[in-house]
Design a protein around this motif. Structure first.
Motif, PDB file in Angstrom:
ATOM      1  N   VAL A 177      47.881  -1.682  -5.645  1.00 49.89           N
ATOM      2  CA  VAL A 177      47.189  -2.363  -4.557  1.00 49.89           C
ATOM      3  C   VAL A 177      47.258  -3.749  -4.381  1.00 49.89           C
ATOM      4  N   PRO A 178      48.260  -4.234  -3.841  1.00 52.48           N
ATOM      5  CA  PRO A 178      48.599  -5.808  -3.961  1.00 52.48           C
ATOM      6  C   PRO A 178      47.683  -6.586  -3.050  1.00 52.48           C
ATOM      7  N   GLY A 179      47.571  -7.898  -3.099  1.00 53.41           N
ATOM      8  CA  GLY A 179      46.790  -8.735  -2.382  1.00 53.41           C
ATOM      9  C   GLY A 179      46.880  -8.922  -0.992  1.00 53.41           C
ATOM     10  N   SER A 180      48.023  -8.467  -0.331  1.00 52.45           N
ATOM     11  CA  SER A 180      48.319  -8.607   1.264  1.00 52.45           C
ATOM     12  C   SER A 180      49.580  -7.799   1.583  1.00 52.45           C
ATOM     13  N   LEU A 181      49.848  -7.606   2.906  1.00 52.03           N
ATOM     14  CA  LEU A 181      50.875  -6.911   3.382  1.00 52.03           C
ATOM     15  C   LEU A 181      52.251  -7.622   2.926  1.00 52.03           C
ATOM     16  N   GLU A 182      52.181  -8.999   2.827  1.00 52.96           N
ATOM     17  CA  GLU A 182      53.550  -9.806   2.254  1.00 52.96           C
ATOM     18  C   GLU A 182      53.778  -9.428   0.971  1.00 52.96           C
ATOM     19  N   ARG A 183      52.360  -9.463   0.141  1.00 50.85           N
ATOM     20  CA  ARG A 183      52.780  -8.897  -1.428  1.00 50.85           C
ATOM     21  C   ARG A 183      53.317  -7.372  -1.578  1.00 50.85           C
ATOM     22  N   MET A 184      52.637  -6.770  -0.685  1.00 51.91           N
ATOM     23  CA  MET A 184      53.305  -5.277  -0.608  1.00 51.91           C
ATOM     24  C   MET A 184      54.691  -5.290  -0.425  1.00 51.91           C
ATOM     25  N   ALA A 185      55.341  -5.902   0.710  1.00 50.23           N
ATOM     26  CA  ALA A 185      56.602  -6.100   1.054  1.00 50.23           C
ATOM     27  C   ALA A 185      57.347  -6.512  -0.199  1.00 50.23           C
ATOM     28  N   GLU A 186      56.802  -7.681  -0.891  1.00 48.94           N
ATOM     29  CA  GLU A 186      57.564  -8.036  -2.146  1.00 48.94           C
ATOM     30  C   GLU A 186      57.774  -6.887  -3.237  1.00 48.94           C
ATOM     31  N   LEU A 187      57.026  -6.322  -3.230  1.00 49.10           N
ATOM     32  CA  LEU A 187      57.067  -5.104  -4.270  1.00 49.10           C
ATOM     33  C   LEU A 187      57.830  -4.279  -3.882  1.00 49.10           C
ATOM     34  N   LEU A 188      58.191  -3.777  -2.534  1.00 51.10           N
ATOM     35  CA  LEU A 188      59.108  -3.007  -2.121  1.00 51.10           C
ATOM     36  C   LEU A 188      60.400  -3.383  -1.702  1.00 51.10           C
ATOM     37  N   GLY A 189      60.512  -4.680  -1.816  1.00 49.57           N
ATOM     38  CA  GLY A 189      61.891  -5.507  -1.475  1.00 49.57           C
ATOM     39  C   GLY A 189      62.311  -5.330   0.039  1.00 49.57           C
ATOM     40  N   ARG A 190      61.347  -5.031   0.771  1.00 48.89           N
ATOM     41  CA  ARG A 190      61.669  -4.950   2.149  1.00 48.89           C
ATOM     42  C   ARG A 190      61.084  -5.904   3.065  1.00 48.89           C
ATOM     43  N   PRO A 191      61.470  -6.064   4.486  1.00 46.35           N
ATOM     44  CA  PRO A 191      60.494  -7.107   5.076  1.00 46.35           C
ATOM     45  C   PRO A 191      59.141  -6.486   5.350  1.00 46.35           C
ATOM     46  N   ALA A 192      58.074  -7.532   5.629  1.00 47.44           N
ATOM     47  CA  ALA A 192      56.868  -7.265   5.741  1.00 47.44           C
ATOM     48  C   ALA A 192      56.683  -6.332   7.206  1.00 47.44           C
ATOM     49  N   ALA A 193      57.411  -6.917   7.993  1.00 49.83           N
ATOM     50  CA  ALA A 193      57.158  -6.186   9.387  1.00 49.83           C
ATOM     51  C   ALA A 193      57.507  -4.564   9.382  1.00 49.83           C
ATOM     52  N   GLU A 194      58.033  -4.156   8.453  1.00 50.29           N
ATOM     53  CA  GLU A 194      58.465  -2.583   8.219  1.00 50.29           C
ATOM     54  C   GLU A 194      57.120  -2.160   8.204  1.00 50.29           C
ATOM     55  N   TYR A 195      56.328  -2.723   7.362  1.00 51.53           N
ATOM     56  CA  TYR A 195      55.067  -1.830   6.900  1.00 51.53           C
ATOM     57  C   TYR A 195      53.723  -2.185   7.632  1.00 51.53           C
ATOM     58  N   ARG A 196      54.039  -3.088   8.534  1.00 53.38           N
ATOM     59  CA  ARG A 196      52.752  -3.661   9.373  1.00 53.38           C
ATOM     60  C   ARG A 196      52.088  -2.387   9.822  1.00 53.38           C
ATOM     61  N   GLY A 197      50.813  -2.261  10.033  1.00 53.02           N
ATOM     62  CA  GLY A 197      50.163  -1.202  10.432  1.00 53.02           C
ATOM     63  C   GLY A 197      49.986   0.086   9.714  1.00 53.02           C
ATOM     64  N   MET A 198      50.759   0.068   8.766  1.00 57.24           N
ATOM     65  CA  MET A 198      50.704   1.305   7.911  1.00 57.24           C
ATOM     66  C   MET A 198      49.440   1.253   6.808  1.00 57.24           C
ATOM     67  N   GLY A 199      49.334   2.490   6.303  1.00 58.12           N
ATOM     68  CA  GLY A 199      48.445   2.395   5.141  1.00 58.12           C
ATOM     69  C   GLY A 199      48.749   2.187   3.886  1.00 58.12           C
ATOM     70  N   ALA A 200      49.866   3.225   3.770  1.00 59.37           N
ATOM     71  CA  ALA A 200      50.433   3.304   2.290  1.00 59.37           C
ATOM     72  C   ALA A 200      51.833   3.695   2.479  1.00 59.37           C
ATOM     73  N   VAL A 201      52.639   3.553   1.294  1.00 58.53           N
ATOM     74  CA  VAL A 201      53.890   4.391   1.290  1.00 58.53           C
ATOM     75  C   VAL A 201      53.913   4.774  -0.236  1.00 58.53           C
ATOM     76  N   THR A 202      54.965   5.555  -0.450  1.00 56.91           N
ATOM     77  CA  THR A 202      55.414   6.066  -1.776  1.00 56.91           C
ATOM     78  C   THR A 202      56.625   5.495  -2.113  1.00 56.91           C
ATOM     79  N   VAL A 217      51.753   2.752  -2.949  1.00 52.09           N
ATOM     80  CA  VAL A 217      51.619   1.476  -2.643  1.00 52.09           C
ATOM     81  C   VAL A 217      50.649   1.117  -1.607  1.00 52.09           C
ATOM     82  N   VAL A 218      49.718   0.480  -1.554  1.00 53.90           N
ATOM     83  CA  VAL A 218      48.927   0.528  -0.416  1.00 53.90           C
ATOM     84  C   VAL A 218      48.982  -0.851   0.280  1.00 53.90           C
ATOM     85  N   ASN A 219      48.960  -0.745   1.618  1.00 49.74           N
ATOM     86  CA  ASN A 219      49.041  -1.922   2.434  1.00 49.74           C
ATOM     87  C   ASN A 219      47.575  -2.488   2.660  1.00 49.74           C
TER      88      ASN A 219
END
Length: 373
Positions: A177-202, A217-219
């Motif tokens: 559970v990272p601190g923000s959407l941007e932090r989540m995207a960093e962990l996944l190595g992808r643009p934040a826009a790809e995960y906006r509105g999503m609750g979590a990915v694997t 990984v929770v957004n």
């Protein structure tokens, strides 16, 4: 998980031995590379103190390249570790370790993700650890209440996934559970826009012989917008991906992989079809009945959100149809077979039908369930 990019050694042939030397002994012109490697090995024998609450084992840095610039050096390395009790296979992380000469010896002065490689959660700040009965939740920049709530939800999701998928799996999950959407995207190595509105990915490798080191990984932004029921659906969906990972391969159609995960998430609940498939329902009522089951490309992030929603909803309804008409055991068997055989063969063995027959039955069910609001 990110590939290690080996650094090019730029030096005259006469100086090559200087770069290939390394650590605990005083640095000399012939031993720099070896001394650096030994310094990294000595420094990395135990995880850093700030990670003491995380159940780490097998912690080791494998140096692949060394670059020296006077009294400074950089080592490219692969970090290997496991989360004790959760990972059956090691996780990996490409790292860049910085060193400097101190009193004739190399000392590590810093460690970070290698250029182009995703960071680890602890690179983003202090990590809090919450343990559930079936889950380990690691959070950065989140309140203890938020992490405890996610752990409780994961503890409900794991048995639900196990009930839907009777195949072998660890029966436990790691949630980041990272601190923000941007932090989540960093962990996944992808643009934040790809995960906006999503609750979590694997994350994880498909078709691994040994269960890989999956992470849910929770957004935190998307998670906050979900209802209690929505959180349960999202987390059970992602945990089901973890449960079925070893049976999933590149051959597995995404409609089956994503549809099965949604089927597991909704299984046993009272959610009405029109509530769970609003986008597809609107299309059917406009007379836009899908001509085929969703193609793999329909599940790509970053495109039309309405089209993406129709793909997920159609996949769920296809798996729901299979479970209702041919039985849950047939759906589970189809999933297991589809990872290793062509879909027509897997369908025939599991259900006795073919892709055309399944598509026709699916289209008929869409008309029946979604044609009227």
């Amino acid at each position: 998980m990110s590939p290690v990019r080996r650094l090019l050694v730029r030096a005259l042939p006469l100086l090559l031995s200087t770069l290939l030397a390394g650590c605990g002994a005083p640095a000399g012109p012939d031993t720099a590379g070896r001394d650096v490697r030994e310094a990294v090995a000595a420094w990395s024998r135990t995880p850093p103190a700030q990670l003491a609450g995380i159940p780490l084992e097998g912690w080791a840095y494998e140096v692949s390249a060394v670059r020296r610039d006077g009294a400074q050096a950089t080592a490219r390395a692969e970090l290997h570790y496991r989360l004790a009790g959760y990972d059956a296979a090691p996780a990996g992380s490409a790292r860049e370790v910085r060193l400097s000469l101190d009193g004739g010896r190399w000392r590590v002065t810093g460690d970070r993700a290698a250029p182009g490689a995703p960071p680890q959660l602890w690179d983003q700040g202090p990590v809090e650890v919450v343990r559930g009965d079936h889950a380990l939740v690691l959070g950065s920049g989140q309140s203890a209440g938020t992490l405890s709530g996610i752990a409780a939800e994961a503890d409900r999701a794991v048995p639900a996934a196990s009930a839907a998928w009777p195949g072998p799996w660890a029966g436990r999950v790691v949630v980041l559970v990272p601190g923000s959407l941007e932090r989540m995207a960093e962990l996944l190595g992808r643009p934040a826009a790809e995960y906006r509105g999503m609750g979590a990915v694997t994350t994880g490798r498909v078709g691994a012989a040994a269960a890989p080191a999956d992470r849910v990984v929770v957004n935190p932004e998307g998670w906050a917008e979900l209802s209690r029921a929505g959180r349960g659906v999202v987390l059970t969906h992602e945990v089901t991906h973890v449960a079925t990972r070893a049976a999933t391969s590149a051959r597995t159609p995404l409609w089956l992989s994503e549809g099965f995960a949604d089927w597991a998430a909704y299984r046993g609940g009272a959610t009405a079809v029109e509530q769970a498939a609003p986008a597809l329902g609107r299309a059917v009522r406009r007379g836009e009945l899908p001509g085929a089951l969703p193609a793999d490309g329909a599940f790509a992030f970053g495109g039309d959100p309405e089209a993406l929603a129709r793909a997920y909803e159609g996949a769920w309804l296809a798996c729901r149809l299979i479970a209702d008409r041919w039985g849950e055991a047939a759906l589970v068997r189809l999933y297991g077979l589809a990872g290793g055989k062509p879909l027509p063969v897997a369908l025939q063995e599991a259900t006795g039908t073919d892709p055309a027959g399944l598509t026709a039955a699916w289209q008929a069910s869409l008309r029946k369930d979604l044609a009227t609001p």
